[in-house]
Structure formats: structure tokens, C-alpha cells
Design a protein around this motif. Structure first.
Motif, short mmCIF file in Angstrom:
data_model
loop_
_atom_site.label_atom_id
_atom_site.label_comp_id
_atom_site.label_asym_id
_atom_site.label_seq_id
_atom_site.Cartn_x
_atom_site.Cartn_y
_atom_site.Cartn_z
N ALA B 445 0.53 8.69 -11.48
CA ALA B 445 0.87 9.26 -10.07
C ALA B 445 -0.19 8.19 -9.10
CB ALA B 445 0.34 10.71 -9.79
N HIS B 446 -1.33 7.87 -9.62
CA HIS B 446 -2.34 7.11 -8.58
C HIS B 446 -1.49 5.91 -8.39
CE1 HIS B 446 -6.29 8.90 -9.79
NE2 HIS B 446 -5.64 9.70 -9.20
N GLU B 447 -0.93 5.44 -9.39
CA GLU B 447 -0.19 4.17 -9.18
C GLU B 447 1.02 4.01 -8.37
OE1 GLU B 447 -0.32 0.10 -10.15
OE2 GLU B 447 -1.45 1.95 -10.97
N ARG B 448 1.82 5.16 -8.32
CA ARG B 448 2.98 5.58 -7.61
C ARG B 448 2.30 5.44 -6.09
NH1 ARG B 448 5.05 8.73 -11.38
NH2 ARG B 448 4.21 10.46 -10.35
N ASP B 449 1.30 6.61 -5.97
CA ASP B 449 0.60 6.36 -4.79
C ASP B 449 0.44 5.11 -4.01
OD1 ASP B 449 1.18 9.03 -4.68
OD2 ASP B 449 -1.02 10.07 -5.02
N LYS B 450 -0.51 4.52 -4.86
CA LYS B 450 -1.07 3.14 -4.49
C LYS B 450 0.00 2.27 -4.05
CE LYS B 450 -3.99 -0.35 -6.13
NZ LYS B 450 -3.14 -1.28 -6.66
N ASP B 454 0.59 0.87 -0.34
CA ASP B 454 0.68 -0.41 -0.27
C ASP B 454 1.86 -0.94 0.57
OD1 ASP B 454 -1.68 -1.00 -1.69
OD2 ASP B 454 -0.84 -1.91 -3.30
N ALA B 455 3.03 -0.26 0.04
CA ALA B 455 4.11 -0.37 1.04
C ALA B 455 4.18 -0.01 2.46
CB ALA B 455 5.36 0.14 0.39
N THR B 456 3.44 0.91 2.55
CA THR B 456 3.25 1.53 4.09
C THR B 456 2.27 0.51 4.84
OG1 THR B 456 3.39 3.80 2.91
CG2 THR B 456 2.90 3.55 5.34
N ARG B 457 1.39 0.10 4.14
CA ARG B 457 0.30 -0.68 4.85
C ARG B 457 1.05 -2.17 5.13
NH1 ARG B 457 -3.53 -2.06 1.00
NH2 ARG B 457 -2.54 -4.13 0.94
#
Lengths: 374, 506
Positions: B445-450, B454-457
């Protein structure tokens, strides 16, 4: 249409158990069963000690275990925890402590020792599994350092039902009484006697020749703490633990090797100054310590390599303290010192993970030999 | 450390990895395979495999024949779904998944016409003379996935043979999970088909040899397979010790070839491919008879079951119908498990369909699943000795309990295969697999959030960059225009000055 319930109508589904993950079956022993096996293994040597030292020893044993159970329940009460007396660990701690005490020690030694073992040795760390040091040895060392006289009064064996043995009523007086009990004929142990005589400039062969009969005896009819004299019974219990898979060979073998190797060298170099390996292994708490004390799960490393280092360290330290230290017996100190090293040993002795090197990097793939393949 | 290693390696070689749970395979393993008649309704999940879900190609109300494709594979890693019997499509929609999460999954519902009529099928003539790619394509079309439970599309794994050279093809007939015996029965009763599948797979992968690993607790299967293998010099039946988890790829590869697959690599990278014996049989059926994967062998077992045994079951059958056919359950089973007791999934109810990767249904009684309450860890090290991967489950669990997931990863959490040996053997009954699954889920889940942040950033950065660039370009254009105007003005001024001077009186 579809008779298959979806999560929309959850009410139709039974509640799932909270632990949903596999495995759905269990094997192996429970904690209580492990403790019971250890007690079973200790029973022969303990019964021998009861017979050898009579009612006062039985009283001390009962008081020590009672103190441990009380202390355990008291602490759990304070912390608002449910009782864990059923797992047998407090009972076993008390049992091991009692076996390491002078058999005619007064009741207050057992009481105090039991409280130290459980409160200081175990519960302040957070209870079962959390303590760094072996609780029984913490208590034994605390008592030895605080009350050296009482803790080194070794009574000459007076087997139950023999003419000199105190009856049950007499034994209560002995157990209740303060340090010196006039009835007891005390004597030195082999390790103590040789150490005292050496200090007086008398060589070991001379000291042994002039010493009392009860110094050393294969069958266990000698002075010593409650549970250590029946060495063969202790050994038998240890072998039972090995055979039933409760302990592995690594720690006991390493402890005994750690004592025997320097003893062999020392004795060969200077027999006047150093006891032989046999004398080292069969006297004091060597066997009891190797099989029952050092192998305590909580305070010993949990990989084979770590266990070898740990055990060998205990053996060497025991021999050093016995030979050059201020105390005749060093097992308890050695165990505590190596207990302190256990986290470090565990850190550096990790098993190799499958498919990885010891440093954690993945293995290099082996080249594929496919010569002549399709 | 090298020197110490040399001394310690022989002394510290611990006893064999793994555990040997109570097998409990009998009496189910001694009853011949029985065929389950088509149930009235079948539920065909579109996601019965690793990879992208299949895409339905049927309409509600459409009549289909047994073996007809109802959903096609989508993307490179996927598998089609076929009608397990003849009948009518009555629904396409979400159903409860056969998974403890109770999440929903898309499925096609088929009402059986009870005729069980096959669609016209055509086997591949003389397959060993065909190109390996053609075999792999046939396997893909038949919707075959790893039947040992991994459910990885079999054709993708066969195709790997040509990209990374395969030396040894291993057929996994170890069936190390307690209670299960469907592979055992398959090898006893249909050994010829399994060996035929092995020969076809060998051709498809270009492997030099085939080794079939069978645990030594299945003497009848070993004998049947040895008899069937007669005449195939390059196919070998190997007896392996009965020990859980022998059926795990990496453990079986070591046992049969001595090769240790490096971490973070696949078996194919060292020239080995492992397939389940059931997959081999399905491949034989698909290529020689043209039959897609619409049924499989399954063990029904557990104390709560009236008639434990092995059954050939259509994919999509409700567990409920299956249990009813097997004589029903005695009382309420304490747990329904899909798969074996060591790694199987707890089923939320009996109203879920069986899928391609389901090797058994266990109806366990209260006494079978009875467990003490978890207690504190006593650091006995049983879990460390049992771990087939060489991990320290007790240390990882302690880290996870303190929410130090990164420390657990450093101890090898990602190398954990979830086999359950540690939790099985733990005297304190600590639910170690639960802890590890939880940690793996959290990390994923952390990985997905990251990835998402990242994509948003990246998008935000790209936007601000674009705005900046546009502003800059605008400013530059404005400046250019201003300069042009200025130049223009200067020119005009110069011109007018010139004309003025020209026109000025001398």
C-alpha cells in the motif's frame, strides 16, 4: 437473479474468525508442554537431592517455588494482566533456583531469591520472553554476593531415613532458623576446598588427598547445591531433553567443551595448580548449567552458530573464574555475562537466506549448461 | 567472516528445513476419483489467474456449449475462461470472491441445461512435429493456468523457454500440503496423460530433460508414473522426501537439481521450469483432444465432511453444491478452507465458486482448528529452524509488532514465501503468517501511495514548468514585440529626421 450473496447483503455471511490467515492447523508443543518436559528431565536429579539432603532441602525447594509463583502473580496483578502461572515458566525458574542453592539454606534465602528471580530477573523486563538475563541465575548471583556465608555453607549429605538425618519437625527448625544451624555438619566442595588450599600454598593433589571423603564422588554422594550433586542423573535428564528435541546439542556441547579444553591444557601443564577436566566437568554446576541453565530459550541465541559461540563463552568463563577468580564456582557469573552478549551474537549470527549470500545480496545465477539441448 | 564460516559451516548445518505436519491424506487418498455432475448454476470469475482479468464475449441469454470460450484473455499475462458445461448465460456481474476479504469480483453466471454437450473440438495432430510456439498458443487458448495454486498462465511460462534457455523441466507431484491428495490420485489413475503432457511441455520449452518429483509418501503414484514413463529416456521420476514445503518451487529445484535459485530471480534464469502435474495433464487434454480447462481434480477433506474423497469438479461450481454432493457436512464446520491447511484461504461462506487454482476444499471441525490463545514469544527458535528460506520469523514479528516494517524488510520479509511452517510450529501459537501478510500488504500500500504521490508530484512539476515556460515565452514575445516597436519607432524617427533635415532650409 443470482443466489450468490455479494457483500451488499453481508448479514447472510457468518462472522469470520479474527485470525483468518493460514496455517489452519498447528503442530509442535505448547509452551506449557515444553516447560513440563524440562521439569520431567529435572525430576530424577531433584529427587536424588531430596533423598541426599533430607527434609530441609525439600522445605527449601517448596519455599523457593512458592515465592516465585507468588511474585509472578503479584507482578501480573500490579500490571493488570491475566495469570500466566499455567505456562509453568515461573515454576521452572523457582525449581532451577532451588537446585542451585545450598540444600540447607534457610527459608528466607529461598523467599528472597524467588522474589529477586521473578521481579528483578523477569517481570521488570516485561515478563516471559522479554528478560535479558536468566532469572534464576540473577537471583543466585544476587544472593551469593549479598550473603556469601549462607550461600557457601555446604552440608554433608545426610540421606533421608539415615540415622543422622533430621526428621520433618527438626527440618522445619533448620529451615526457619537464621544462618548457623548447629546440627549441620558442613564441609567444603571440591572446587571450594581446592581453591582455599591453593591459596594456602598447598598443591591440588595434596589438598585432595587430605580433604574430606565427601569432596568428590561419581555416584553423587558428595557436598554441593541441592540439584547438582547427582551428576549422572543431571546428565540423563539433559540427554532426555536432547532426545525429545526440547534443546539442541549446540549449547551443552559448547559449554562442556569450553570447560574441558582449557582444563585439559591447564592440568597437563601444571597438575599441582589446575584440576583435571573430569573434576571440572563432574563437580559444581557444570552439567546442570550446560543442559538446563545455559539452554534457557529466552536468554540464549537462536541460531546454531550463535549457540556455539555462546556456549563456548560460558565454558571458558566458567573455567577462568574457577581457576583464577575469587569464587570457587563461576557458572552463574559466566551465564550472566554471556546472556548480556546474546543480542550482539544474535545480530552477527544470522542464517543465510535462501538465494542470497551471507551479506544479503542475491546470489549470482549459475550459468545454464544447455549444450546439446533442443 | 570467511575463516569463521569455514569452522562453523559444518557444525551449524542445521537439521532439514520445513516441518512434517500430520498428513491426514487418508482415507480421501484411497478413494477413486468421482465425477461431479453439472450443478444447476455455475459462476465463472473473470479473474481466476495471475494477470489481467478476462473480457466477456457473451451476452446475457446466449446459449453456449461446453468448452466454448466465454471470456477472452486481455493483455500479455491473462487467460480466457470457457463454459464448463452447456447452457445459457444468465448474468454477468459481481459475486463474492472465494477469498477471506469478501471482496467482490466480476463473474459470468451460466445456467446448466443438464445436457453437458461439448462444443466441436479438434486436437492438434502430431504436435511434436509442430513449432513450440504453436503448442504455447494452444495452451493459451485453452485457458490453462498453474494448477498447483499459483494460477500463473501456463502458456506464458512455456513461452519463457525460448527467451531464457531451459535445461530442466520439473513436474511438481510432491503435493506436500496435508489433507490434499488430488495430484496423488491424478498420478495413480491418469499417469499416461501426465507423462504425455510432460513430453508436450518438454517440446514446447526445449528442455533437455524432465524430472518429476514425487514425495516418498505416495508409493502407488510413484509406481504408476514409473510404469507410464517407460520408453521416455529423457523423463525421469524422482522420489523426494515427504517434507513440507517440498512443493515450493525453490525447495523442489534444490532437491531435484541442486541449483539454488538466486533471490529476486526466476527459476527460468537458471534454466529450470516448474509445472504442476495437474497442469501437465491439462496441457495434454488441450493439445491432444482440444479440450480447454473447464474442470479439475479437487480433494474434499476434513473431519466435518461426510465423504472425504477426490472429485472431478467443473470450474465455477459452488462450494455449497460440492459439499452437498460429497454427502454434506456434519454439523457446522469450524472453518471452510480453499486449498491445503498450511497455505489455503479461509472461505467467507460456502456460496462461492471453485476456481481453476483450487486444489481442495477442507471442511475443518472445531477440534482440527483448535488453537491456544497466542502467548508471548519465548525465543525458542523453532520458527528459525522450520523456515525453509532461512529467515528469523521471531525477529521479523517483533519488528512488525513495533511497526518497524523497514527493519522487517531488512531481515528478509520479501523473501518470505508464506508457507506457514513458523506459525505451525510456534509453541506460543503466534500468528506469524498473519503478521507477515499484514506487513507485506502495508508495504504494498505504501508503495502504491508513493507511486501515486510521485505521479501527482511529477504532474504538478510538469504543470508549473509549463506555466513558467508559457509565461517566459509570453514575456519574451512581448519583449520582442516591444523591441520591434522601438526599432520601428527609431527607424521612423530617423526617417522623419532625415526628411526634416532634407527639407530644412539651408
Amino acid at each position: 437473479m443470482s443466489p450468490v450473496p455479494t457483500s451488499a447483503d453481508d448479514g447472510a455471511l457468518p462472522a469470520l474468525p479474527t485470525l483468518a490467515a493460514s496455517p489452519h492447523a498447528h503442530g509442535g508443543m505448547s509452551v506449557a508442554q515444553v516447560m513440563q518436559r524440562v521439569m520431567l528431565a529435572l525430576a530424577p536429579a531433584t529427587l536424588f537431592g531430596f533423598w541426599l539432603f533430607g527434609w530441609p532441602a525439600i522445605n527449601l525447594f517448596a519455599v523457593t517455588i512458592g515465592a516465585c509463583l507468588l511474585a509472578e502473580r503479584f507482578c501480573e496483578r500490579l500490571m493488570g494482566r491475566t495469570s500466566s502461572l499455567g505456562d509453568g515458566s515461573a515454576l521452572l525458574t523457582g525449581w532451577l533456583l532451588a537446585l542451585s542453592l545450598p540444600p540447607w539454606a534457610p527459608a528466607w534465602i529461598g523467599l528472597l531469591g524467588g522474589f529477586i528471580a521473578i521481579v528483578v530477573g523477569k517481570q521488570v523486563f516485561g515478563g516471559l520472553g522479554q528478560n535479558l538475563f536468566n532469572p534464576a541465575m540473577v537471583a543466585r548471583v544476587a544472593l551469593l554476593v549479598s550473603f556469601p556465608v549462607v550461600m557457601t555453607q555446604w552440608v554433608v549429605p545426610q540421606p533421608l531415613f539415615s540415622a543422622d538425618a533430621p526428621g520433618f519437625i527438626d527440618s522445619l527448625r533448620i529451615t526457619a532458623e537464621a544462618p548457623a544451624h548447629p546440627d549441620a555438619v558442613t564441609s567444603a566442595s571440591l572446587l571450594g576446598h581446592s581453591k582455599t588450599e591453593l591459596a594456602r600454598g598447598i598443591t591440588i593433589p595434596e589438598a585432595l588427598a587430605s580433604g574430606p571423603q565427601t569432596l568428590f564422588d561419581w555416584t553423587g554422594l558428595r557436598t554441593g547445591s541441592l540439584g547438582e550433586t547427582g551428576t549422572l542423573l543431571v546428565l540423563a535428564g539433559g540427554l532426555y531433553l536432547l532426545a525429545s528435541g526440547i534443546i539442541r546439542w549446540h549449547i551443552p556441547a559448547a559449554v562442556l567443551a569450553g570447560i574441558a579444553l582449557p582444563a585439559l591444557v591447564g592440568h597437563a601443564a601444571d597438575p599441582a595448580r589446575y584440576l583435571s577436566a573430569t573434576q571440572h566437568l563432574l563437580s559444581g554446576a557444570a552439567l546442570l548449567g550446560a543442559f538446563f541453565i545455559a539452554t534457557d530459550y529466552v536468554t540464549s541465541p537462536n541460531t546454531p552458530a550463535g549457540q556455539l559461540i555462546f556456549g563456548f563463552g560460558i565454558g571458558i568463563l566458567t573455567w577462568i573464574i574457577r581457576s583464577w577468580g575469587g569464587y570457587p564456582e563461576g557458572m552463574a557469573f559466566a551465564v550472566l555475562l554471556m546472556n548480556a552478549l546474546t543480542p550482539v551474537i544474535d545480530r552477527y549470527c544470522r542464517p543465510r537466506i535462501l538465494g542470497r549470500r551471507r551479506d544479503g545480496r542475491a546470489l549470482e545465477p549459475t550459468p545454464i549448461d544447455n549444450t546439446g539441448g533442443a | 567472516m570467511g575463516f569463521l564460516d569455514k569452522i562453523f559451516r559444518p557444525l551449524t548445518r542445521s537439521e532439514p528445513w520445513g516441518v512434517h505436519p500430520d498428513e491426514r491424506k487418508r482415507p480421501a487418498s484411497e478413494t477413486p476419483i468421482r465425477r461431479l455432475p453439472p450443478p444447476p448454476l455455475l459462476y465463472l470469475p473473470l479473474s481466476q489467474h495471475v494477470g489481467a482479468a478476462a473480457e466477456p464475449i457473451v451476452r446475457i441469454g446466449q446459449k453456449v456449449l461446453k468448452g466454448e470460450c466465454v471470456a477472452t484473455a486481455k493483455g500479455n499475462i491473462s487467460a480466457p475462461v470457457h463454459a464448463p458445461t452447456s447452457g445459457e448465460i444468465v448474468a454477468i456481474g459481481p459475486i463474492t470472491a472465494p477469498h477471506p476479504s469478501r471482496l467482490e469480483m466480476m463473474a459470468i453466471t451460466l445456467r446448466s441445461d443438464m445436457e453437458d454437450r461439448w462444443a466441436p473440438l479438434e486436437g492438434l495432430a502430431d504436435p511434436l512435429a509442430r513449432a513450440p510456439e504453436e503448442l504455447a498458443r494452444r495452451v493459451a487458448e485453452a485457458g490453462i493456468v498453474g494448477l498447483g495454486g499459483a494460477t500463473f498462465p501456463a502458456s506464458v511460462k512455456l513461452g519463457l523457454g525460448h527467451r531464457s534457455r531451459i535445461r530442466t523441466l520439473i513436474l511438481n507431484g510432491s503435493e506436500c500440503e496435508p489433507y490434499l491428495s488430488c495430484d496423488d490420485r491424478l498420478m495413480r489413475e491418469r499417469a499416461g496423460g501426465v507423462i504425455r503432457g510432460a513430453v508436450l511441455m518438454r517440446h514446447a520449452t526445449g528442455a533437455r530433460e524432465v524430472r518429476i518429483g514425487i514425495e516418498d509418501n505416495k508409493p502407488e503414484a510413484i509406481a504408476a508414473m514409473r510404469a507410464a514413463v517407460d520408453g521416455h529416456a529423457d523423463v525421469q521420476v524422482c522420489v523426494v522426501p515427504a517434507r513440507y514445503p517440498m512443493g515450493s518451487d525453490r525447495q523442489l529445484i534444490i532437491e531435484l537439481t541442486g541449483i539454488e535459485v538466486p533471490a529476486e530471480s526466476r527459476a527460468a534464469d537458471v534454466g529450470v521450469l516448474v509445472h504442476n502435474v495437474g497442469t501437465a495433464f491439462a496441457i495434454h487434454q488441450a493439445i491432444d483432444l482440444g479440450r480447454p480447462l473447464v474442470s479439475r481434480l479437487m480433494t474434499l477433506n476434513g473431519e466435518a465432511l461426510a465423504q472425504p474423497g477426490n472429485y472431478e469438479v467443473l470450474v465455477g461450481t459452488l462450494v455449497e453444491d460440492l459439499l452437498a454432493f460429497a454427502g454434506g457436512v456434519r454439523g457446522e464446520p469450524a472453518r471452510l478452507v480453499m486449498g491445503g491447511p498450511m497455505m489455503g484461504l479461509l472461505l467467507p461462506s460456502a456460496k462461492v465458486p471453485v476456481v481453476k487454482g483450487c486444489s481442495g476444499i477442507l471442511a475443518l471441525s472445531a477440534t482440527e482448528v483448535a488453537r491456544d490463545e497466542p502467548g508471548p514469544c519465548i525465543r525458542c527458535g523453532s520458527c528459525t529452524r522450520a523456515c525453509p528460506v532461512g529467515l528469523l520469523p521471531l525477529e521479523m514479528n517483533a519488528r512488525i509488532a513495533n511497526a518497524a516494517l523497514d527493519a522487517a524488510v531488512a531481515l528478509g520479509l520479501h523473501d518470505c514465501i508464506g508457507c506457514g511452517c513458523c506459525a505451525w510450529v510456534c509453541p506460543s501459537r503466534i500468528p506469524l503468517v498473519q503478521a507477515f501478510n499484514h506487513a507485506k500488504g502495508e508495504l504494498a500500500a505504501h508503495e502504491r501511495d508513493k507511486k501515486r504521490t510521485d505521479a501527482t508530484r511529477r504532474m504538478a512539476e510538469a504543470r508549473s514548468e509549463r506555466l513558467e515556460r508559457e509565461a517566459r515565452e509570453k514575456a519574451e514575445a512581448a519583449a520582442r514585440r516591444a523591441a520591434e516597436r522601438k526599432a520601428q519607432k527609431a527607424r521612423e524617427a530617423a526617417e522623419s529626421a532625415a526628411s526634416n533635415s532634407e527639407g530644412a532650409p539651408a
